[in-house]
Design an enzyme around this catalytic site. Structure first.
Site, PDB file in Angstrom:
ATOM      1  N   ASP A  67      11.606   8.747  37.861  1.00 49.97           N
ATOM      2  CA  ASP A  67      12.011   7.998  39.045  1.00 49.97           C
ATOM      3  C   ASP A  67      11.197   8.382  40.283  1.00 49.97           C
ATOM      4  O   ASP A  67      10.455   9.364  40.282  1.00 49.97           O
ATOM      5  CB  ASP A  67      13.509   8.194  39.299  1.00 49.97           C
ATOM      6  CG  ASP A  67      13.973   9.638  39.064  1.00 49.97           C
ATOM      7  OD1 ASP A  67      13.115  10.537  39.050  1.00 49.97           O
ATOM      8  OD2 ASP A  67      15.175   9.857  38.882  1.00 49.97           O
ATOM      9  N   ASP A 136      27.323  13.055  39.660  1.00 51.22           N
ATOM     10  CA  ASP A 136      28.102  11.848  39.324  1.00 51.22           C
ATOM     11  C   ASP A 136      27.780  11.336  37.915  1.00 51.22           C
ATOM     12  O   ASP A 136      28.182  10.237  37.550  1.00 51.22           O
ATOM     13  CB  ASP A 136      27.860  10.745  40.363  1.00 51.22           C
ATOM     14  CG  ASP A 136      26.395  10.292  40.423  1.00 51.22           C
ATOM     15  OD1 ASP A 136      25.562  10.796  39.633  1.00 51.22           O
ATOM     16  OD2 ASP A 136      26.087   9.424  41.265  1.00 51.22           O
ATOM     17  N   HIS A 138      24.688  10.766  36.680  1.00 50.74           N
ATOM     18  CA  HIS A 138      23.472   9.954  36.517  1.00 50.74           C
ATOM     19  C   HIS A 138      22.403  10.700  35.722  1.00 50.74           C
ATOM     20  O   HIS A 138      22.339  11.927  35.731  1.00 50.74           O
ATOM     21  CB  HIS A 138      22.926   9.450  37.860  1.00 50.74           C
ATOM     22  CG  HIS A 138      22.346  10.481  38.765  1.00 50.74           C
ATOM     23  ND1 HIS A 138      22.650  10.564  40.106  1.00 50.74           N
ATOM     24  CD2 HIS A 138      21.448  11.476  38.548  1.00 50.74           C
ATOM     25  CE1 HIS A 138      21.965  11.544  40.654  1.00 50.74           C
ATOM     26  NE2 HIS A 138      21.226  12.129  39.737  1.00 50.74           N
ATOM     27  N   GLU A 143      22.745   5.318  38.373  1.00 49.30           N
ATOM     28  CA  GLU A 143      24.027   5.697  38.948  1.00 49.30           C
ATOM     29  C   GLU A 143      25.178   5.093  38.128  1.00 49.30           C
ATOM     30  O   GLU A 143      24.957   4.181  37.320  1.00 49.30           O
ATOM     31  CB  GLU A 143      24.095   5.200  40.391  1.00 49.30           C
ATOM     32  CG  GLU A 143      23.022   5.799  41.315  1.00 49.30           C
ATOM     33  CD  GLU A 143      23.284   7.261  41.684  1.00 49.30           C
ATOM     34  OE1 GLU A 143      23.892   8.007  40.896  1.00 49.30           O
ATOM     35  OE2 GLU A 143      22.849   7.666  42.774  1.00 49.30           O
TER      36      GLU A 143
HETATM   37  C1  F6R Z   1      15.385  13.308  39.112  1.00 46.97           C
HETATM   38  C2  F6R Z   1      16.409  12.958  38.151  1.00 46.97           C
HETATM   39  C3  F6R Z   1      17.839  13.223  38.462  1.00 46.97           C
HETATM   40  C4  F6R Z   1      18.144  14.716  38.519  1.00 46.97           C
HETATM   41  C5  F6R Z   1      19.611  14.953  38.879  1.00 46.97           C
HETATM   42  C6  F6R Z   1      19.946  16.419  38.937  1.00 46.97           C
HETATM   43  O1  F6R Z   1      14.111  12.973  38.621  1.00 46.97           O
HETATM   44  O2  F6R Z   1      16.097  12.447  37.130  1.00 46.97           O
HETATM   45  O3  F6R Z   1      18.645  12.626  37.480  1.00 46.97           O
HETATM   46  O4  F6R Z   1      17.863  15.283  37.267  1.00 46.97           O
HETATM   47  O5  F6R Z   1      19.870  14.365  40.111  1.00 46.97           O
HETATM   48  O6  F6R Z   1      19.303  17.003  40.021  1.00 46.97           O
HETATM   49  P1  F6R Z   1      19.292  18.581  40.192  1.00 46.97           P
HETATM   50  O7  F6R Z   1      18.501  19.126  39.072  1.00 46.97           O
HETATM   51  O8  F6R Z   1      18.588  18.800  41.522  1.00 46.97           O
HETATM   52  O9  F6R Z   1      20.707  19.027  40.178  1.00 46.97           O
END
Ligand code: F6R
Length: 256
Positions: A67, A136, A138, A143
């Site tokens: 992303d 959440d 994702h 989302e």
């Molecule tokens: C970002 C991504 C997100 C993160 C998720 C967890 O490229 O794919 O799904 O893996 O937001 O973020 P952290 O690791 O910062 O808790």
């Protein structure tokens, strides 16, 4: 679904890095799907160490990131292209032309997303997709209520995700509202998924994704449909798993 509980994040990162390194040694032109955020940093650190000390060769590897924030140029301090450059790409011998991150500045979102999907297919698909998990539920930036069949597209971030990620920006107001993300269908099409989760804040969502019903309200639960998905989590992130003893038993009796 395989759940592997490790004592600490460094242990989990080492295990994930070992799996990735083995795959690269088996298939030097591996296609690796990558995530950003705090969770994969130790994994990238370990892969960098393996490159420097053990000669792990990334020259023929291709990478696709999950992303990118919409509206952020690649050199923006909080862009995911910059994150990858600073935390991983610049420390190993990947060919820059084989590192793909969605373009947050694209003028034609629909076309760019289609091309991203086509590019993944033309490279033979993603062999190993690294994932974190949002508080959440994702994966990527899919989302809650994302279609479980979705492909790369624009998504609006939830306020919870914007707040969670505000630490990478000067102020909450600066966090973009929209992003480009691989879809859940894109992720499910990868040959193997390795999801990492650390810390007590991920305990509820890990349990919901692994042991709850498959629901778009917890997008990571879609991985229950994946034939080769591993959750590699630390003790605090495993705290709410009901079948914890079973996962430990399976790991102890799995010669691989
Ligand atoms: C970002 C991504 C997100 C993160 C998720 C967890 O490229 O794919 O799904 O893996 O937001 O973020 P952290 O690791 O910062 O808790």
């Amino acid at each position: 679904m395989e759940v592997i509980v490790q004592p600490t994040p460094p242990d989990a990162a080492r295990m994930a890095a070992t799996l990735v390194a083995k795959a690269i040694r088996r298939k030097p032109n591996l296609v690796l799907g990558l995530a950003t955020g705090s969770t994969p940093l130790m994994l990238y650190g370990e892969l960098i160490r393996m490159h420097r000390e053990e000669g792990l060769d990334f020259h023929h590897v291709t990478t696709f990131n999950l992303d990118e924030y919409l509206g952020l140029p690649p050199n923006h301090p909080a862009s995911y292209r910059r994150f990858m450059q600073e935390n991983f790409f610049s420390h190993i011998n990947l060919s820059p032309q084989r590192t793909f991150v969605p373009d947050g500045m694209t003028q034609d979102i629909h076309r760019h997303c289609h091309e991203y999907e086509d590019l993944i297919v033309s490279c033979g698909g993603i062999d190993i997709q690294i994932l974190g998990i949002g508080s959440d539920g994702h994966i990527g930036f899919n989302e809650p209520t994302s279609s479980l069949a979705s492909r790369t597209r624009e998504k609006a971030l939830t306020e919870q995700t914007r707040r969670d990620n505000a630490r990478f920006f000067a102020t909450l107001d600066e966090v973009p509202h929209n992003c480009l993300t691989m879809g859940i269908g894109t992720i499910l099409a990868s040959h193997q998924c390795l999801l990492l989760a650390f810390g007590p804040k991920k305990a509820d969502v890990v349990a919901a994704a692994v042991e709850g019903p498959v629901t778009s309200m917890v997008p990571a639960s879609a991985l229950q449909f994946h034939a080769d998905a591993k959750f590699i989590v630390d003790e605090p992130a495993a705290a709410k798993l009901k079948l914890r003893a079973y996962y430990d038993y399976v790991l102890a009796h799995n010669p691989g």
